[in-house]
Scaffold this active site. Structure first.
Site, short mmCIF file in Angstrom:
data_model
loop_
_atom_site.label_atom_id
_atom_site.label_comp_id
_atom_site.label_asym_id
_atom_site.label_seq_id
_atom_site.Cartn_x
_atom_site.Cartn_y
_atom_site.Cartn_z
N ASP A 302 -74.81 -109.06 -93.28
CA ASP A 302 -75.53 -108.21 -92.34
C ASP A 302 -75.78 -106.81 -92.86
O ASP A 302 -76.66 -106.12 -92.37
CB ASP A 302 -74.80 -108.19 -90.99
CG ASP A 302 -74.91 -109.54 -90.30
OD1 ASP A 302 -75.98 -110.17 -90.39
OD2 ASP A 302 -73.93 -109.98 -89.67
N TYR A 386 -77.06 -111.64 -82.76
CA TYR A 386 -75.74 -111.05 -82.51
C TYR A 386 -75.79 -109.54 -82.40
O TYR A 386 -76.60 -108.88 -83.05
CB TYR A 386 -74.77 -111.40 -83.64
CG TYR A 386 -73.89 -112.60 -83.34
CD1 TYR A 386 -73.11 -112.63 -82.18
CD2 TYR A 386 -73.83 -113.68 -84.20
CE1 TYR A 386 -72.30 -113.72 -81.91
CE2 TYR A 386 -73.01 -114.78 -83.92
CZ TYR A 386 -72.25 -114.79 -82.78
OH TYR A 386 -71.45 -115.86 -82.51
#
Lengths: 657, 657
Positions: A302, A386
């Site tokens: 990420d 998310y």
């Protein structure tokens, strides 16, 4: 005046992209991916900070930036001196090195994924009613082979056409187009399995079933009445801000938003003594445990693949935090080389943390009691489905907590009717959330009472039994091991193994031991992907919980600088193998905060936070509890109230402070 | 009307002691130790609660009490029916069974320990200046041999004579008188070692050195200015109270103060479904790792030896919690049989717990965001030097957190000049805090969607590698084991072992698996005292983290009913060895929350809280996130403020909710 730690300015970013544009000779324009300021060299910064502290003339440190960009299919990295306005290095990267994703590219692919004729033809086959629409979640490709193209795997879903906030994750489709990110070319159509093996079927007409919605307009839930709980700070906050430098309750540090990490905290001092030189999230990887193609490639990095700052939420007053809030912004480049401000990606505020200490003298019934005020630096990043909340929390007793909350929406897979699979949880009708892991690496560049530090670990062990000194077999002691070379330290929860960063040159006058900060982290399951897998080779940091390397400039990211479709880890996997001394030297500690996420039905359609923590606590760093200077907790300060029906009860705070 | 769960009333306590007094024939009066109400039989209570819920006539359940008392040196336990006013059983306990300590007795010994001629003679030898005084901390004896007398080990200290709050723990003396608790007779004088072995010396004149003080009058610290942070609930709290029954955000349960446990929570329901029948702290033991006599006997059982409710702090408005607070009281007996009220030992209130969930749709930038409001049931017990904060925290997503904070003052030992020892930390001049452990057992009597439950544990394991289904070696799955018989389950953090209480008779319609609540607890080092030690034999519960027994009435305390100077565990050590079925039956889960405390210099002279948690979370209990009914987090509700100098920044909560 610009401080060397300050984040990149609008002018610096634009100068960087302009210099690259000017240097580009061919017909193709540079396609920008990422620009940010480079960390100043630590050696120079230590001199600078020392001069700043002692009021001496400040040494000159040039402001430097890095830039990632493409020209056609070629990926470049350049370093720029923005103080003097020239490019220092500008290098085409080797074939196979793939740059991170940038929002503009991904959005283009996302659009293509529903409008490209080949995808439209597939959508036709669904014979969709007008009340549903098709949505695409573009994913980094991950790695299962050598692949020089930057690919985007488009996971496809249905959503309610009548509402923009309909939860498409509740209705995954069974086809998935793949595009080339730079050329935007269609590569292939993947078909997704819906059963316990890789069997796929041709796209069929959609057999209608209901969505599972989270948005209050759609979720069908009656709101439970809840009365306000308001945090008031009538006299204002207890912290002050000077540029990016924060002062609060004896703490001083710089908070610097960055495009890759979200933010980094520099030069952390408490009560005039240095604790940490630089603290940051260095990488996060999220590998999935579903072995079926193409899900076996689901492994996001990420930070390296997207950027935590670039994915930062613009935090909103009264929504994300309570009390008096200070905000900072993140700045990124767009593909054209323009400067884009993402406002309010970092918020700073105080919160109450319950009691910090209490002792009641039972002889007099007099309590001494202090509440724990906390100072929070927060960023929240949305990485497609998310959300990650990263809080660095300081308290008045010298503790620094790295507090992470995972929330948002599970990335889901389609399921055929009446199927369950052993690697996932059914979270709605015909929708499955695969087991996965969240592995975060925090980089702790310590400065425990100076820059010359040592990493040790202590185990608590039983004393030898039935000896003269231990005849009742109750004794236990600690056993210390010093980390001499780079590498990792294995977890050992059953010996209460604790990791400490010590300064062997400074002896605590009370304990007679070197001053130390302890790194507190619970033992966790590390990476499940086999040693013989790309997921593992790409993320060595996630295989162990505690790593030590010797400091070098520009070694900031645990899995290496370029993670998108990487085949191997070029971070800790390399640096922790160097044969060099780290004892009483300049060690860096990398702490992996990992958790295996076996989804619950309750995690859908939006997931209640799952919180995990690492903390840094002084361990014989001070000569007593450093929080004795905290004011006592009293009613005149806190102004609590009795529950209405119990007003008759009497109570008094016996402390007369 | 009295509810069967209600705590003991003044009248019930007095009736109990009066019946015992009336039944006592001999010349010696009963010397009371403990009286409380007995838990109603579960079988009857289930019928009662069911009738209550469905509005049917309530079955009769007699109110019962238990009473511990001495007549001379004989220890008795009686059970009394206080509804009908008669004694049911009244039994002299076998020799060697020793009752708990009670405040009045301990205070008498404490007084004796500084006034008894033999102790005064010892004090004389110190040749103390007038500005110091002698203080005694009476300790339970612990066990190192068979001992029928109830003994008190008096640890002796110096304190500043001019101030009642001077910290005597900073200056331990090297002699320690032992008294017999019932007869108050002097037993012997122990001399304490000050070096690395058991060598002791005769008492010498005191060689003056400074105290380490915590009280703000004495600690010499300038108070760091801190601005108020006030929690306002202008519309009042969101919970309601009916007797001892609490209703809040879909939760319903009874909070019952008890003299031994602090409080127990009964009949926990969330959104109309049962979760737990009874939740309580069942025992805590604190064994020390210093092998030198008499320290090797330092092992407190804070519930069984003293009582957590009996040691409860009277919590004070504005000191211990913020916001709107409801209090409950504890009632105990004194040695004469009178009823003594300890006001406000339990507080109940709401607090903000940060964000509960958030998702930002990156396509529209619309966030859905809810804050986690928490409901806290708190008690704080002072067990001589230490304070324990026990919080049971409910949230809106169905989670129950058992949150423990240890604070207070380290129990200290004297050190000779320039000595360090391997089993302790020097925390001040010539004062050492020995390594020790805090081992708490929480008793979870579950009722997951009914009373017929099963305990299982799940491990997360790699799939077999290089198979057709897992060619990339990334797959992982869970493996379930069912607990069929009483016993313990070993920790296994590296397989992410998670413990669940399931109801095999209720299948979740979404997951297709039995409904469950998960017990989340990090793996910890358990009891260090060797298997071949009294410390270990007395506290079997502390050797493993998860225990399962089959429910029987009156099996509430993990180390057994009588722990003071016990030689063996009569709790889990017995019950967990019974050969009987617990599957799809009525299992009880006992979770050990243990931590090894290696004292820091910073833990002295008063210790910043060390927090530990166990939590119970729904795991496929609901068919989706149960917190979708929580109102969105908005500025109009939360009323935050911008940091003063950043007022120019603009921000908006894009959510239009």
């Amino acid at each position: 005046m610009v401080h060397p730690f300050d984040p990149i300015s609008d002018a610096e970013l634009q100068l960087t992209s302009q210099l690259i544009k000017d240097a580009t000779k061919g017909p193709e324009k540079p396609h920008f991916i990422q620009i940010d300021r480079l960390d100043p060299p630590k050696k120079d910064m230590i001199r600078y900070l020392e001069a700043e502290r002692t009021g001496k003339p400040l040494p000159h440190i040039s402001r430097m930036t890095y830039v990632y960009y493409y020209i056609g299919l070629d990926f470049y990295k350049a370093l720029v001196n923005v103080t003097y306005g020239h490019i220092i290095t500008n290098q085409k990267q080797p074939k196979g090195v793939i740059g991170p994703l940038i929002a503009e590219d991904v959005q283009e692919i996302e659009h293509l994924a529903t409008t490209h004729p080949l995808v439209k033809a597939e959508i036709e086959k669904l014979k969709l009613p007008s009340h549903v629409r098709v949505v695409c979640d573009p994913w980094m490709n991950g790695t299962d082979s050598k692949e020089d193209r930057m690919l985007i795997q488009c996971y496809m879903y249905l959503a309610n056409a009548a509402h923009p906030e309909s939860n498409h994750y509740s209705l995954p489709l069974k086809f998935s187009p793949v595009f080339e990110c730079r050329t935007k070319k269609f590569v292939r159509m993947d078909y997704l399995p819906g059963g316990v093996d890789e069997t796929v079927t041709e796209t069929q007409a959609w057999d209608e079933f209901p969505f599972v919605e989270y948005h209050p307009d759609l979720n069908g839930e009656a709101i439970l009445p809840l009365k306000p709980l308001i945090v008031q700070q009538p006299e204002g906050p207890s912290f002050s801000v000077d540029g990016h430098k924060i002062s609060w309750q004896g703490w001083e540090f710089f908070v610097i938003p960055t495009v890759r990490e979200g933010f980094a905290i520099y030069d952390i001092h408490f009560k005039g003594r240095s604790v940490v030189y630089r603290l940051s999230l260095s990488e996060m990887t999220v590998p999935y445990g579903d072995p079926r193609a193409p899900f076996h490639r689901k492994q996001a990095f990420d930070l390296g693949d997207c950027g935590f700052g670039a994915s930062g939420n613009s935090l909103a007053l009264g929504c994300d935090c309570l009390g008096v809030i200070k905000y900072m912004d993140c700045r990124r480049v767009n593909t054209n080389g323009d400067s884009v401000l993402i406002p309010n990606t970092v918020c700073l505020h105080e919160q109450d943390g319950g009691l910090l200490y209490k002792h009641t003298n039972y002889r007099t019934n007099v309590p001494v009691i202090a509440r724990r005020r906390e100072f929070v630096v927060q960023t929240i990043a949305t990485v497609a489905n998310y959300e990650y909340m990263l809080n660095i929390i300081f308290d008045q007793a010298g503790e620094i907590r790295i507090h992470v909350r995972a929330t948002g929406i599970l990335s889901t897979m389609p399921l055929d009717k009446d199927v369950t699979v052993p690697w996932g949880t059914n979270v709605g009708p015909r929708v499955m959330a695969a087991y996965h892991q969240h592995m975060l690496s925090f980089r702790i560049d310590p400065a425990v009472d100076g820059y010359q530090n040592t990493v040790v670990f202590d185990d608590v062990i039983r004393m030898e039994k039935n000896t003269k000194l231990n005849p009742y077999n109750v004794g236990f002691v600690t056993e210390r091991t010093v980390v001499e070379k780079p590498g990792y330290v294995e977890q050992s929860p059953f010996t209460n193994r604790s990791y400490k960063i010590i300064n062997e040159n400074k002896i605590n006058p009370i304990s007679k031991k070197p001053v130390a900060y302890k790194v507190v982290m619970p033992a966790r399951q590390m990476l499940l992907a086999d040693e013989d897998s790309y997921n593992n080779r790409r993320a060595q940091f996630a295989t162990q919980q505690v790593w030590v390397t010797k400091y070098r400039d520009n070694e900031l990211y645990a899995a290496g600088e370029f993670t998108n479709q990487s085949q191997t880890d070029t971070g800790l996997g390399v640096w922790a193998r160097r044969d060099e001394n780290v004892r009483n030297d300049d060690p860096v500690v990398w702490a992996t905060l990992g958790f295996t996420h076996i989804p619950r039905v309750e995690d859908f359609p939006v997931m209640p936070v799952e919180a995990h923590e690492i903390s840094l606590v002084p361990f014989g760093f001070f000569d007593k509890n450093p929080a004795l200077s905290v004011p006592q907790s009293t009613q005149s300060f806190n102004k609590s109230q009795y529950f209405p029906e119990s007003g008759a009860e009497s109570s008094c705070c016996k402390s007369n402070l």
